[in-house]
Design a protein around this motif. Structure first.
Motif, PDB file in Angstrom:
ATOM      1  N   PRO A  30      39.153 -43.753  11.149  1.00 13.07           N
ATOM      2  CA  PRO A  30      40.325 -44.047  11.973  1.00 13.07           C
ATOM      3  C   PRO A  30      40.761 -45.489  11.767  1.00 13.07           C
ATOM      4  CG  PRO A  30      38.349 -44.060  13.331  1.00 13.07           C
ATOM      5  CD  PRO A  30      37.937 -43.577  11.963  1.00 13.07           C
ATOM      6  N   GLY A  31      42.068 -45.726  11.854  1.00 11.68           N
ATOM      7  CA  GLY A  31      42.555 -47.086  11.846  1.00 11.68           C
ATOM      8  C   GLY A  31      42.337 -47.735  13.206  1.00 11.68           C
ATOM      9  N   THR A  32      42.706 -48.971  13.302  1.00 14.70           N
ATOM     10  CA  THR A  32      42.571 -49.708  14.559  1.00 14.70           C
ATOM     11  C   THR A  32      43.960 -49.967  15.125  1.00 14.70           C
ATOM     12  OG1 THR A  32      40.562 -50.794  13.772  1.00 14.70           O
ATOM     13  CG2 THR A  32      41.687 -51.793  15.655  1.00 14.70           C
ATOM     14  N   PRO A  33      44.309 -49.319  16.230  1.00 12.83           N
ATOM     15  CA  PRO A  33      45.622 -49.578  16.820  1.00 12.83           C
ATOM     16  C   PRO A  33      45.647 -50.951  17.480  1.00 12.83           C
ATOM     17  CG  PRO A  33      44.361 -48.135  18.255  1.00 12.83           C
ATOM     18  CD  PRO A  33      43.528 -48.341  17.009  1.00 12.83           C
ATOM     19  N   PRO A  34      46.824 -51.559  17.624  1.00 12.94           N
ATOM     20  CA  PRO A  34      46.892 -52.858  18.306  1.00 12.94           C
ATOM     21  C   PRO A  34      46.293 -52.821  19.704  1.00 12.94           C
ATOM     22  CG  PRO A  34      48.951 -52.403  17.172  1.00 12.94           C
ATOM     23  CD  PRO A  34      48.131 -51.152  17.081  1.00 12.94           C
ATOM     24  N   GLY A 102      44.170 -42.205  10.274  1.00 14.59           N
ATOM     25  CA  GLY A 102      43.367 -42.840   9.247  1.00 14.59           C
ATOM     26  C   GLY A 102      44.174 -43.394   8.097  1.00 14.59           C
ATOM     27  N   ILE A 103      45.477 -43.122   8.050  1.00 19.46           N
ATOM     28  CA  ILE A 103      46.338 -43.628   6.980  1.00 19.46           C
ATOM     29  C   ILE A 103      47.040 -44.904   7.431  1.00 19.46           C
ATOM     30  CG2 ILE A 103      48.252 -43.081   5.426  1.00 19.46           C
ATOM     31  CD1 ILE A 103      45.694 -41.406   4.990  1.00 19.46           C
ATOM     32  N   GLN A 104      47.695 -44.839   8.536  1.00 21.77           N
ATOM     33  CA  GLN A 104      48.318 -45.993   9.218  1.00 21.77           C
ATOM     34  C   GLN A 104      49.351 -46.708   8.337  1.00 21.77           C
ATOM     35  OE1 GLN A 104      45.376 -48.396  11.191  1.00 21.77           O
ATOM     36  NE2 GLN A 104      46.780 -49.039  12.817  1.00 21.77           N
ATOM     37  N   ARG A 105      50.198 -45.910   7.689  1.00 24.66           N
ATOM     38  CA  ARG A 105      51.332 -46.461   6.958  1.00 24.66           C
ATOM     39  C   ARG A 105      52.373 -45.351   6.812  1.00 24.66           C
ATOM     40  NH1 ARG A 105      47.752 -45.192   2.627  1.00 24.66           N
ATOM     41  NH2 ARG A 105      48.745 -43.764   1.122  1.00 24.66           N
ATOM     42  N   HIS A 106      53.571 -45.728   6.471  1.00 20.57           N
ATOM     43  CA  HIS A 106      54.624 -44.750   6.217  1.00 20.57           C
ATOM     44  C   HIS A 106      54.681 -44.395   4.739  1.00 20.57           C
ATOM     45  CE1 HIS A 106      58.450 -42.627   6.464  1.00 20.57           C
ATOM     46  NE2 HIS A 106      58.849 -43.327   5.410  1.00 20.57           N
ATOM     47  N   GLU A 107      54.951 -43.122   4.461  1.00 17.21           N
ATOM     48  CA  GLU A 107      55.259 -42.642   3.112  1.00 17.21           C
ATOM     49  C   GLU A 107      56.517 -41.781   3.218  1.00 17.21           C
ATOM     50  OE1 GLU A 107      53.871 -43.224   0.231  1.00 17.21           O
ATOM     51  OE2 GLU A 107      51.847 -43.975   0.655  1.00 17.21           O
ATOM     52  N   ASP A 108      57.471 -41.999   2.327  1.00 21.37           N
ATOM     53  CA  ASP A 108      58.639 -41.116   2.295  1.00 21.37           C
ATOM     54  C   ASP A 108      58.253 -39.697   1.886  1.00 21.37           C
ATOM     55  OD1 ASP A 108      60.333 -43.115   3.068  1.00 21.37           O
ATOM     56  OD2 ASP A 108      61.296 -43.370   1.111  1.00 21.37           O
ATOM     57  N   ARG A 109      57.249 -39.589   0.992  1.00 25.26           N
ATOM     58  CA  ARG A 109      56.807 -38.287   0.503  1.00 25.26           C
ATOM     59  C   ARG A 109      55.293 -38.270   0.467  1.00 25.26           C
ATOM     60  NH1 ARG A 109      61.042 -40.292  -2.159  1.00 25.26           N
ATOM     61  NH2 ARG A 109      62.983 -39.073  -2.043  1.00 25.26           N
ATOM     62  N   MET A 110      54.709 -37.107   0.714  1.00 25.97           N
ATOM     63  CA  MET A 110      53.245 -37.065   0.839  1.00 25.97           C
ATOM     64  C   MET A 110      52.722 -35.657   0.577  1.00 25.97           C
ATOM     65  SD  MET A 110      53.582 -37.418   4.949  1.00 25.97           S
ATOM     66  CE  MET A 110      55.242 -38.079   4.703  1.00 25.97           C
ATOM     67  N   TRP A 111      51.433 -35.614   0.221  1.00 26.30           N
ATOM     68  CA  TRP A 111      50.719 -34.353   0.030  1.00 26.30           C
ATOM     69  C   TRP A 111      49.569 -34.270   1.030  1.00 26.30           C
ATOM     70  CZ3 TRP A 111      53.454 -31.314  -2.778  1.00 26.30           C
ATOM     71  CH2 TRP A 111      54.127 -31.754  -3.909  1.00 26.30           C
ATOM     72  N   TYR A 112      49.392 -33.063   1.575  1.00 28.59           N
ATOM     73  CA  TYR A 112      48.200 -32.722   2.353  1.00 28.59           C
ATOM     74  C   TYR A 112      47.493 -31.579   1.625  1.00 28.59           C
ATOM     75  CZ  TYR A 112      50.276 -34.958   6.567  1.00 28.59           C
ATOM     76  OH  TYR A 112      50.824 -35.817   7.482  1.00 28.59           O
ATOM     77  N   ARG A 113      46.170 -31.583   1.662  1.00 29.84           N
ATOM     78  CA  ARG A 113      45.429 -30.508   0.994  1.00 29.84           C
ATOM     79  C   ARG A 113      44.111 -30.266   1.713  1.00 29.84           C
ATOM     80  NH1 ARG A 113      41.462 -30.257  -3.080  1.00 29.84           N
ATOM     81  NH2 ARG A 113      41.617 -28.366  -4.371  1.00 29.84           N
ATOM     82  N   ARG A 114      43.742 -29.020   1.839  1.00 31.90           N
ATOM     83  CA  ARG A 114      42.432 -28.642   2.364  1.00 31.90           C
ATOM     84  C   ARG A 114      42.115 -27.216   1.924  1.00 31.90           C
ATOM     85  NH1 ARG A 114      41.076 -27.615   8.223  1.00 31.90           N
ATOM     86  NH2 ARG A 114      39.602 -26.244   7.158  1.00 31.90           N
ATOM     87  N   SER A 115      40.874 -26.812   2.181  1.00 31.45           N
ATOM     88  CA  SER A 115      40.528 -25.410   1.970  1.00 31.45           C
ATOM     89  C   SER A 115      40.232 -24.786   3.318  1.00 31.45           C
ATOM     90  CB  SER A 115      39.324 -25.278   1.042  1.00 31.45           C
ATOM     91  OG  SER A 115      38.164 -25.779   1.687  1.00 31.45           O
ATOM     92  N   PHE A 116      40.308 -23.461   3.372  1.00 32.48           N
ATOM     93  CA  PHE A 116      39.942 -22.732   4.584  1.00 32.48           C
ATOM     94  C   PHE A 116      39.356 -21.400   4.167  1.00 32.48           C
ATOM     95  CE2 PHE A 116      44.227 -21.339   3.608  1.00 32.48           C
ATOM     96  CZ  PHE A 116      44.217 -19.978   3.886  1.00 32.48           C
ATOM     97  N   GLN A 117      38.598 -20.811   5.075  1.00 38.10           N
ATOM     98  CA  GLN A 117      38.062 -19.467   4.854  1.00 38.10           C
ATOM     99  C   GLN A 117      38.484 -18.556   5.995  1.00 38.10           C
ATOM    100  OE1 GLN A 117      33.979 -19.032   3.818  1.00 38.10           O
ATOM    101  NE2 GLN A 117      34.021 -20.625   2.248  1.00 38.10           N
ATOM    102  N   VAL A 118      38.826 -17.353   5.650  1.00 35.04           N
ATOM    103  CA  VAL A 118      39.183 -16.356   6.658  1.00 35.04           C
ATOM    104  C   VAL A 118      37.889 -15.821   7.272  1.00 35.04           C
ATOM    105  CG1 VAL A 118      40.346 -14.161   7.092  1.00 35.04           C
ATOM    106  CG2 VAL A 118      41.248 -15.757   5.350  1.00 35.04           C
TER     107      VAL A 118
END
Length: 828
Positions: A30-34, A102-118
């Protein structure tokens, strides 16, 4: 190219693997908020908003996909990272600008990725399908499962769901990739108060990407997709429409419960409106937020195909005429003053996303504890669980549409997209008991045309006739294109206020924003300093000023027939320090007992009778007035008050000239004026100000007579440079003459304030020239002055020309008396 991967950190949290893809291990930090809230430290990868996200359509089998995902910034046109490891870790569903992400910055474009199981006990395939649900993603989202594109969605405030069954690969790990573009105020997309570069004012940090819960659940091919519920109190029933995917030939059965007791049931074709009886309904209100439970089943013959659980409240929102003859908002057939806070829904640790469900509940519960019965959800749409808590705890909600950016006129395609998203948001939120008012526009932000605003209000009313439509909150303010005359409500903003619009035609009147009293609390501010519309030095002063401000609201409500008032605001937000709580929710900034007492007194005392409206004194008879400065001395620095004991002093070298009658004072338009050094008029009641005036030049504002208030003059008898007209004005309200004046010519100006009718009337040369409505005048303790005004706590609008024969009255002169006064002066 995708940016180079950063070095991976030794594993604490492992993102599940995908067949044929090497596993990578990295840690979410996690980032540190003000500043941190009481719940910041409770957030972890194992408990990121774990509660079921959709309380009005609940299925027992579901699995949260919140938690740690892989993350990377992206470039425009970049291919999705199918089968690739991403270098960073983000905690979903916290927006990437937040510390909790945990990122604590802006991005105009971004990717998220994960795996999951049914889960193994889900029999996905054939008639059972797997639904993937997103509460909200800001702004443009594209979703891939195992490399197959399964969904695209535009809009940062509405949910979407997709059947991903056909993209699954066996029973093992499945790959989920989400691509997001969010350029915030670089475009015309609806953004509310988000900005890429937040200011030290009223605009805040952006919130990009996945910011509400993601989850999956099994559902049959024929399943309930949405429940539309509208209580009908007069009919003692719930009007229910179950939208069913693949519903042809299916039957819907609905059963309503009061506790464990069945109170009504109905059945009919899927997609048809059902009438579910609710005999002798127990009505929902802020004092008694009673809710019924509801079970809805989809049947194929006798066989149950799908079952969901829900709930509803029985309540009715209307307008009724009170004993005072004015139109008022009513709940369940009784006038109920809507006493509200402005609630922005921002958090120092999660920005747009509350850290925990208890935190989400906290703001609503504290608002209720403070004696409010309404929340104005300000140009943001919340997760479903926020409305669930409003329903459960008993707060009415005015729901704003998130605005487009300020400045300029949005292009046609942006207007169309705004309207599409507005209709979708209303459609998705039509069943919440707590929502009573829709607000499509605020202060002209993103507004393009007054006629279009009226049309949109009419269309919302047709889409949802069970609620009120506030076409334009703050229609008197800022970038507003003016009053369309449409909707159910006329809404003014005024700081410090309160504003005092008057019910008109078939519209009730409300104060949509007022207050904004500020207090800095060191150690609990986003920045090192903060601002409010009036700053106070300590909690005791802040509490006293709040009570005074709310007592003014009570006076306005009773005198003007006001139906609601919105105080700014629930908590501090970034640079704004005008909340009941600090931004971190750690410090109560006022004496909450005193706040609750005055708030409850307002709700209790405003009943539409007008019985508590203060009685206005008759004033001093005759045409002499309570202050009269003929300005006939022609020499010296003092002018005699012929009606009272408040002689005027010529300031900063003001001189004498030939007047309309005898001599007059000549002012340079830079710093000269006449000071009576006394607050002669009670500006909360009836009064009149008159003067003979001559302008040497047109252009900027110039004020002939005024009386200083704390922040601005209580009234302005003036030339309005913005309109090139004479005017009699309050701050933000002007009664204007129809034509421009000439320089070098004498005019007789009279401004009449009639508190009983809530009007300002301007007379020019004995004839009525303009009127405006503003029910309540502002109290002022500063001096009555000739030749300047007071604004933003400083002198402004010095007169450039001559002023003669100034008179003020402690009553509202009639039109005949104004004509008589003019005739007497004109004959000299």
């Amino acid at each position: 190219m995708r940016r180079a991967a950063t070095a991976l950190i030794a594993a604490v949290c492992v993102i599940g693997g995908v067949p044929g893809v090497a596993r990578a291990e990295a840690t979410w930090h996690p980032g540190t908020p003000p500043i941190a809230t009481p719940w910041t430290g409770q957030v972890s990868p194992d408990n990121a908003l774990p509660d079921y996200p959709r309380p009005q359509l609940v299925r027992k089998r579901w699995e949260s996909l919140n938690g740690v995902w892989q993350f990377a910034g992206a470039q425009e046109g970049e291919a999705p990272p199918i089968g690739e490891q991403l270098s960073e870790r983000v905690l979903v569903p916290y927006p990437i600008e937040s510390a909790l992400s945990g990122i604590q910055r802006h991005e105009d474009r971004m990717w998220y990725r994960r795996s999951f199981q049914v889960p193994a006990n889900w029999r996905i395939g054939g008639d059972e399908r797997l639904r993937l649900n997103f509460g909200a993603v800001d702004y443009d989202a594209t979703v891939w499962v195992n490399g197959v594109q399964v969904a695209t969605h535009r809009g940062g405030y509405d949910s979407f769901s997709v059947d991903v069954t056909d993209a699954l690969r066996g029973r093992g790990a499945q790959e989920l990739v989400v691509g997001v573009e969010d350029r915030t105020d670089k475009t015309w997309q609806p953004i509310g108060k988000q900005r890429n570069v937040p200011d030290r004012g009223i605009f805040y940090t952006s919130s990009s990407g996945i910011w509400q819960s993601v989850w999956m659940e099994p559902a049959p091919a024929s399943h309930v997709d949405q429940l539309r519920m509208t209580p009908d109190v007069d009919d003692a029933s719930l009007r229910l429409t179950a939208q069913v995917t693949a519903g042809d030939g299916r039957t819907v059965e609905a059963v309503a419960y009061a506790g464990n007791k069945v109170v009504g049931r109905a059945s009919g074709p899927a997609g048809a409106e059902l009438r579910v009886p609710v005999p002798n309904p127990q009505l929902w209100s802020p004092d008694s937020p009673y809710l019924y439970d509801l079970t809805v089943r989809v049947l194929d013959g006798p066989k149950e195909v799908d079952r969901v659980e829900s709930y509803f409240g029985m309540r009715e929102v209307t307008k009724i005429k009170g004993a005072d003859g004015k139109l008022h908002l009513a709940l369940n057939g009784k006038i109920l003053f809507n006493l509200s806070t402005l609630d922005q829904g921002y958090w120092p640790d999660g920005i747009y996303t509350a850290p925990t469900d208890e935190a989400l509940r906290f703001d609503i519960a504290e608002t209720k504890r403070l004696g409010f019965n309404t929340i104005r959800k300000h140009i943001k749409v919340e997760p479903d669980r926020w409305y669930y808590w409003a329903d459960r705890l008993g707060l009415m909600v005015w729901q704003d549409m998130p605005a487009m950016r300020t400045g300029g006129i949005p292009p046609v395609d942006a207007r169309q997209e705004f309207e599409r998203q507005l209709k979708e948001i209303v459609d998705e939120h039509q069943s919440w008991t707590s929502i009573t008012v829709w607000v499509p526009f605020n202060e002209g932000w993103g507004e393009w045309d007054r006629t279009a605003t009226g049309r949109i209000a009419d269309e919302l009313r047709a889409q949802d006739p069970s609620r009120m439509v506030n076409a334009h909150s703050g229609v008197n303010c800022c970038a507003s294109k003016g009053d369309s005359g449409r909707g159910d409500i006329i809404d003014f903003h005024q700081y410090l206020g309160p504003a005092s619009p008057i019910p008109s035609g078939d519209r009730v009147a409300v104060d949509g924003e007022h207050g904004g009293l500020g207090l800095e609390v060191p150690g609990h501010m986003w920045f090192g300093d903060g601002h409010g519309y009036e700053m106070t030095p300590d909690s005791a002063t802040l509490t006293r000023r709040y009570v005074e401000n709310q007592r003014d609201l009570l006076t306005v409500a009773n005198r003007c027939g006001l139906s609601g008032g919105v105080y700014t605001q629930t908590t501090d937000v970034e640079h704004e320090v005008n909340g009941f709580y600090t931004y971190d929710r750690q410090i109560q900034k006022m004496d909450f007992d005193r706040v609750r007492d005055v708030n409850r007194a307002i709700v209790r005392s405003v009943d539409g009778t007008g019985a508590n409206a203060p009685q206005l004194p008759p004033g001093t008879p005759g045409l002499t007035g309570v202050g009269w400065w003929p300005l006939d001395e022609g020499t010296g620095t003092v002018t005699d008050d012929k009606a009272g004991n408040h002689d005027g002093t010529l300031m900063n070298g003001a001189t004498w000239t030939t007047g309309h009658s005898g001599s007059a004072v000549q002012l340079n338009g830079l710093n000269q004026y006449v000071d009576t050094r006394a607050a002669i008029l009670d500006t909360t009641g009836n009064y009149t100000a008159s003067a003979w005036v001559k302008l040497d030049s047109l252009g900027g504002f110039a004020t002939a007579v005024s009386q200083d208030g704390s922040n601005h003059s209580a009234f302005f008898l003036q030339y309005s440079g913005a309109d090139n007209r004479f005017a009699f004005s309050f701050a933000g309200v002007r009664a204007l003459a129809p034509t421009a004046p000439e320089t070098g010519r004498w005019y007789h100006l009279v401004g009449v304030r009639d508190a009983a009718t809530g009007t300002l009337t301007l007379y020019v040369d004995g004839q009525q020239a303009g009127t405006a409505s503003s029910c309540l005048g502002e109290a002022s303790s500063g001096p009555t002055v000739i030749g300047r005004a007071w604004y933003n706590s400083g002198p402004v609008d010095y007169w450039r020309g001559a002023i003669d024969q100034v008179q003020v009255y402690d009553r509202a002169l009639s039109a005949a008396e104004v004509a008589q006064l003019y005739a007497a002066g004109a004959s000299k």
